[in-house]
Enzyme design. Structure first.
Site, mmCIF file in Angstrom:
data_model
loop_
_atom_site.group_PDB
_atom_site.id
_atom_site.type_symbol
_atom_site.label_atom_id
_atom_site.label_comp_id
_atom_site.label_asym_id
_atom_site.label_seq_id
_atom_site.Cartn_x
_atom_site.Cartn_y
_atom_site.Cartn_z
ATOM 1 N N CYS A 133 -1.445 -8.425 110.107
ATOM 2 C CA CYS A 133 -1.950 -9.789 110.241
ATOM 3 C C CYS A 133 -2.202 -10.131 111.716
ATOM 4 C CB CYS A 133 -1.000 -10.767 109.552
ATOM 5 S SG CYS A 133 -1.777 -12.352 109.163
ATOM 6 N N HIS B 124 -0.838 -8.430 104.043
ATOM 7 C CA HIS B 124 0.627 -8.413 104.046
ATOM 8 C C HIS B 124 1.178 -7.402 103.038
ATOM 9 C CE1 HIS B 124 1.652 -11.977 106.569
ATOM 10 N NE2 HIS B 124 0.381 -12.248 106.319
ATOM 11 N N GLU C 139 4.212 -6.373 102.819
ATOM 12 C CA GLU C 139 5.559 -6.765 102.343
ATOM 13 C C GLU C 139 5.452 -7.686 101.133
ATOM 14 O OE1 GLU C 139 4.336 -10.378 104.060
ATOM 15 O OE2 GLU C 139 4.148 -8.347 104.847
#
Length: 371
Positions: free
Chosen positions: A256, A346, A348
């Site tokens: 990001c 992202h 995660e």
């Protein structure tokens, strides 16, 4: 029902009811298309100084809990929903969303026209806004608009240092330690070092303004730059630090905001998207395999890079590895001759989707390589 107004900088006004704390707040008006994960959205530091509108019509139905926050507090500047849940219904809930917003002083509004608001932002672009509730809602509309126009813009905003940790801390590896990772916190989500710890990484989380010397003093096997808020053009200190890391040849992974900092370290430019990508349903294609991941996003800026062929940088050749299938936006970069890569989305992905979690394995493979 306490009245409230949402005032956009172009003069558009939405009226509704106060939700959360009462008062006034200002920020960049954006929208999130996620159907789930509102608690993770609210606590994501990348949303600092942003008023977030949820496009899902019913928000707060599962309450809030102590397990899902991505940081120590709610980070958004304000919150816009269509219909707040009247009761929280989940065995995991420890409280209601409305109560959490009030306790943390987050001014919100419930309006019937979230669809109209979203269409307006898609047509006109993200813009400054203000929410006024309670006594503040009674002020003249011209006065409210004047306050919105006096609020700061997201362009040129250096916010990473505002949300970063003040002191370094360590997340221990789960099980046997395999690697030491220096993670620069530009607005890191708590799930990110957890994903690395699951893979045997001892993660040393460092403040945003850490220098290359601070990072390399840990003798890390790899270096990670996190997500975060603001304009990457205003974070020259992070660019300088990353250039020192690349000069040292340490394996690097960024996500990001970290992807944008990587791009700028390579000599590329960044630019502000019209209305950004915010949600959990963005299709991203790996250009080397053709595989498409549905991915989680939260960014209003992007890297300007040539997509069709490798290009030269001060660190050798580089290439765009991933693109967004909705708008062609650059979603990933890598150095061809050095162990460094990044993605704009992202992996995660709390609360999901989890298509891209294998990128953490790829980072571990890069760290294994020098051994």
């Amino acid at each position: 029902m306490t009245p409230a107004t949402l005032v956009l900088e172009d003069g558009r006004i939405f009226r509704g009811a106060a939700y959360g704390a009462e008062g006034e707040t200002f920020g960049e008006m954006v929208f999130n298309t996620g159907m789930t994960g509102y608690q993770e959205t609210l606590t994501d530091p990348s949303y600092a100084r942003q008023i977030v509108a949820m496009t899902a019509p019913h928000i707060g139905n599962t309450g809030v809990n102590d397990d899902d926050p991505e940081s120590r507090r709610i980070q958004v500047a304000g919150y816009v929903v269509r219909e707040p849940a009247r009761v929280a219904s989940s065995w995991r809930a420890t409280g209601s969303l409305g109560s959490a917003l009030r306790e943390q002083g987050i001014v919100g509004i419930a309006i019937p026209g979230t669809r109209a608001l979203t269409r307006h932002l898609r047509d006109r672009g993200a813009m400054r806004a203000g929410i006024f509730s309670g006594a503040a809602a009674a002020a003249p509309e011209a006065e409210q608009l004047e306050k919105v126009l006096a609020s700061p813009s997201m362009e040129g905003a250096d916010l990473a240092r505002d949300v970063s940790t003040a002191e370094p801390y360590v997340i221990a590896a789960h099980g046997e330690k395999r690697f030491t990772v220096a993670a620069v916190d530009l607005g890191i989500k708590s799930m990110t070092p957890y994903r690395m710890a699951e893979r045997g990484c001892e993660v040393h989380v460092l403040p945003a303004a850490s220098t290359a010397e601070d990072i390399l003093a840990l003798n890390p096997d790899g270096v990670f730059f996190s997500n975060g808020p603001g304009d990457p053009a205003a974070a020259g200190y992070a660019v300088d630090a990353l250039r020192g890391v690349l000069d040292a040849g340490r394996p690097f992974f960024g996500i990001c905001f970290g992807n944008q900092i990587f791009g700028r370290a390579l000599g590329l430019g960044t630019y502000k998207l019209r209305f950004g990508h915010r949600g959990v349903n963005q299709p991203v294609q790996d250009r080397s395999t053709g595989k498409v991941d549905v991915s989680a996003h939260n960014h209003g800026f992007a890297v300007d890079a040539p997509v069709d062929a490798p290009f030269d940088t001060p660190y050798g050749r580089a290439e765009v590895t991933h693109v967004n299938l909705n708008d062609g936006c650059v979603e990933g970069l890598r150095l061809i001759d050095r162990p460094a890569f990044s993605v704009q989305y992202h992996p995660e992905a709390a609360a999901g989707p989890h298509d891209a979690t294998g990128l953490f394995d790829r980072f571990c493979e890069l760290m294994e390589g020098p051994r």
